[in-house]
Write a protein that holds these residues in place. Structure first.
Motif, short mmCIF file in Angstrom:
data_model
loop_
_atom_site.label_atom_id
_atom_site.label_comp_id
_atom_site.label_asym_id
_atom_site.label_seq_id
_atom_site.Cartn_x
_atom_site.Cartn_y
_atom_site.Cartn_z
N LYS A 20 0.83 -1.17 -0.14
CA LYS A 20 -0.08 0.17 -0.01
C LYS A 20 1.21 1.48 0.02
O LYS A 20 0.70 1.98 -0.84
N GLU A 21 1.93 1.22 0.98
CA GLU A 21 2.81 2.44 1.07
C GLU A 21 3.43 2.66 -0.18
O GLU A 21 3.59 3.81 -0.70
N GLN A 24 1.17 3.66 -3.14
CA GLN A 24 0.81 5.23 -2.83
C GLN A 24 1.86 6.22 -3.39
O GLN A 24 1.54 7.13 -3.90
N LYS A 25 2.98 5.80 -2.78
CA LYS A 25 4.14 6.79 -3.12
C LYS A 25 4.33 6.87 -4.55
O LYS A 25 4.62 8.10 -5.04
N ILE A 27 2.12 6.47 -6.75
CA ILE A 27 0.88 7.48 -7.37
C ILE A 27 1.26 8.83 -7.16
O ILE A 27 1.29 9.54 -8.27
N ASP A 28 1.76 9.16 -5.99
CA ASP A 28 2.11 10.50 -5.82
C ASP A 28 3.44 11.01 -6.64
O ASP A 28 3.23 12.13 -6.91
N GLU A 29 4.09 10.12 -6.92
CA GLU A 29 5.03 10.53 -7.74
C GLU A 29 4.91 10.42 -9.45
O GLU A 29 5.72 10.61 -10.11
N LYS A 30 3.43 10.39 -9.43
CA LYS A 30 2.92 10.27 -10.91
C LYS A 30 3.42 9.29 -11.61
O LYS A 30 3.81 9.51 -12.90
#
Lengths: 211, 501
Positions: A20-21, A24-25, A27-30
């Motif tokens: 998950k982490e 998510q990371k 995704i955040d970093e595109k």
């Protein structure tokens, strides 16, 4: 290590939180969602699937890995839908009428999902009509049936017949499996494929769907 | 002689004999028809690999071989000298003094073995015992295979097989004790539901599919002719009642044999292919069956075998060496259930496998050699065997955990655990706990109850009032469908691993 390799490793170790982490990371970093799915999550499941086939890992590890993958996929889903990424194929799966054993079937389902397929789980004690209905409505590429009892495997040819009757036999491939099933039986009832274990079932399904 | 008929030579432990057979016929069918006791656990589907025959120096499976003109074959594993459990921890045995006043017979029909005892109900003594292998075994090892075979036209054959076996055993039992047939007062029979259906000649289809409900209800009393299709005797026959298709009269009888009284809270486990369990506490009773598979009977195990002479029944590990004990002290031919259990415990203890069940290299590919048989044939325990054990032990263990959960008892609150059946009798408890087949808390309370189906049947036979208890029991027993329980899958996964408790 690339984020994909990290995700893959966490999948193999069945770490829900870790996956998950990392997802998510990413995704955040595109990072491209399709890449996260294919190069991270599915790649991890591929390794587990291969090890399972060789008996290196066993059912519980596959289940844990699949749980971790599902946690990752859940985060990716909105992005994948947005980007118009579709599953490479659809499968209607279930344990045949008269039989309640569904652990093997569940395993096949998870490993098929690990190949990026969309799987409709019809549960256990599934009526022949239910497979046909789902395959028709959802436009499935594959109907997959499981039976653990020699007394219930005889429902399988009924499903093959029902598919012919419904006029979808040429559109859908029929896969069968379970402890008493053999290639001979598969040929005899006119199903398309028999696979002896969950990993090869998933591999074959992916191949059939051209994934 | 018709020109499509040939004579094949068959070599068995008893010597060589010639059998007439149709060219092209399935060899397993031919062996069956001629009463050659060949192992065929899967019933001839080509999946168990046990019906090996040697022809022209090549090993083939009989079920996948067609008869060729004048072929010579050697049967690899015959199963005619099985160990049959007739004990049930009852002390009222021994020679009857004087005449048998009220002769009655108790019969336990197991899927594999059949035992009959002649009882004098005036003093409860066992006057005589007879046992034989269930001849239906050649049509499939487990009940599901037999249900299937019955549905494919084999019902009459299997019905006649068990009836004729029982009739000759009854005859011999009475002859030995000098009892005329008309003196026999009654017969009580216990066995799993499928065995009862096959004995009565009932169609078995309803036993093989969900909701697994026996289609034909039990009658309280049968005539001898109804049960055995013969007029050789004319006494009434009583069947110990079943709870359901998978929790049969053998378990009901097991309860009658084991339960010590209304204050007891206890668990009975029959560890067969369908591991049946019954948990009771006073007036409350729960039961279930769990799909353990045949691993603990040596099935699905590469070098697995039944309880025959030469079967490795005990395995120990000392200084990295495996010490094996075989049945009858014969040269090892394979591993039977209790040996398989011991071997898997040794794999863990010797760290040949890790807690996930994976074998270390190089054993992962080659397996572990645990013994050498005649002419240096190695007996090997493989990675795949370990996986089979993991599935089997976890199915039983998850069943035990669900039984405790549903009944709301903890392992500590149980007064006793009774292990029934051949495997339960021979298994080493330490090994069972070591691999997690049973919870450690239960080790001290666990005892073997031997052939408790026969034991319970004998009890009823002596005192027919107990039959009322048996019927009452089947009515108040709650049966769990394990697969339907929301926690079953998680528990099944958890206990597939080792040593995390």
């Amino acid at each position: 290590m690339s984020v994909f390799a990290e995700i893959s490793e966490q999948i193999q170790n069945g770490k829900v939180k870790g996956v998950k982490e990392l997802v998510q990371k990413a995704i955040d970093e595109k990072v491209n969602a399709k890449d996260i799915l294919e190069k991270g999550l599915l790649a991890g499941m591929d390794v587990i699937g291969e090890k399972f086939r060789k008996n290196e890992v066993f059912v519980p590890q596959v289940l844990l890995a699949a749980r971790a993958m599902n946690a990752g996929t859940a985060l990716l889903k909105p992005l994948l839908t947005q980007a118009g990424v579709k599953a490479s194929g659809k499968v209607a799966i279930g344990t045949v009428k008269g039989d309640l054993h569904d652990i093997g079937k569940n395993l096949v389902k998870l490993m098929m999902e690990g190949k990026g397929l969309e799987v409709f789980d019809l549960g256990a004690n599934v009526d022949p009509e239910k497979y046909i209905e789902t395959a028709k409505n959802e436009n499935c590429n594959i109907i997959a049936m499981s039976a653990l009892l020699t007394t219930t495997m005889s429902v399988m040819p009924e499903v093959v017949e029902a598919a012919k009757k419904a006029g979808i036999r040429d559109k859908v491939k029929i896969m069968i499996g379970g402890a008493p099933i053999t290639q001979t039986y598969c040929d005899q009832i006119g199903a398309d494929y028999f696979t002896p274990d969950a990993a090869s079932a998933a591999d074959l399904a992916a191949k059939v769907c051209g994934a | 002689m018709r020109d499509d008929i040939t004579v094949i030579k068959i070599k068995t432990a008893q010597g060589e004999r010639g059998i007439e057979a149709v060219i092209g016929a399935n060899l397993l069918d031919v062996l069956r028809a001629n009463d050659i006791p060949i192992a065929a656990n899967c019933g001839g589907r080509g999946t168990c690999g046990k019906c090996g025959v040697i022809t022209e120096g090549v090993r083939k499976l009989a079920c996948e071989t067609n008869v060729e003109p004048e072929m010579h074959i050697e049967v690899e594993t015959e199963e005619n000298s099985f160990v049959i459990v007739t004990d049930y921890g009852d002390k009222t045995e021994g020679e009857a003094s004087g005449d048998c006043v009220h002769p009655c017979v108790a019969i336990d029909i197991g899927t594999t073995t059949v035992v009959l005892q002649l009882i004098d109900t005036s003093n409860g003594r066992v006057v005589g015992t007879r046992s034989f292998l269930n001849g239906q075994r050649i049509y499939g090892e487990d009940v599901v295979t037999r249900i299937k075979y019955a549905g494919e036209g084999g019902l009459d054959t299997m019905n006649q097989t068990i009836r004729s076996g029982l009739l000759s055993a009854l005859d011999a039992l009475c002859a030995d004790a000098g009892i005329e047939h008309e003196r026999l007062e009654h017969i009580c029979v216990a066995g799993n539901t499928t065995m009862m259906y096959l004995l009565l000649g009932y169609r078995c289809e309803s036993l093989g599919v969900y909701p697994f409900e026996p289609e034909i209800a039990i009658k309280e009393r049968y005539t001898f002719h109804e049960t055995f299709g013969s007029e050789a005797f004319n006494c009434p026959v009583y069947l110990v009642p079943w709870v359901s298709a998978y929790v049969g009269g053998d378990i009901t009888a097991g309860y009658l044999a084991c339960c010590t009284g209304p204050d007891e809270t206890a668990l009975l486990i029959d560890m067969g292919t369908n591991g049946e369990m019954m948990l009771w506490s006073g007036d409350k009773i729960w039961c279930c069956s769990t799909a353990a598979g045949p691993a603990f009977e040596g099935g699905g195990i590469e070098y697995g075998t039944g309880s025959i002479p030469g079967a490795i029944s005990k395995v120990d590990l000392a200084d990295d060496k495996f010490i094996c004990e075989t049945i009858g002290g014969a040269s090892p031919v394979g591993i039977c259930g209790s040996g398989v259990l011991d071997a898997s415990a040794c794999m863990l203890r010797g760290e040949y496998v890790d807690e996930s069940g994976r074998m270390d290299d190089p054993y992962f590919n080659d397996g572990v050699v645990i013994a050498e048989g005649a002419s240096g044939r190695k007996i090997i325990f493989t990675q795949k065997d370990m996986r089979e054990i993991q599935l089997a032990k976890s199915a039983i263990r998850a069943g035990v955990e669900i039984m405790l959960k549903v009944s709301e008892f903890s392992a500590d609150q149980l007064d006793a655990v009774y292990l029934a059946g051949g495997f339960g009798q021979k298994l080493r408890l330490e090994s069972a706990v070591e691999i997690g087949l049973l919870p450690e808390e239960l080790q001290e309370k666990t005892r073997t109850s031997g052939n408790s189906s026969l034991g319970g049947c004998v009890k009823v036979c002596r005192d027919m009032k107990l039959m009322d208890d048996a019927y009452a029991l089947t009515k108040k027993t709650k049966e769990m469908q394990l697969n339907m329980h929301p926690d079953f899958q998680d528990l099944f996964m958890e206990h597939m691993m080792f040593g995390q408790e």
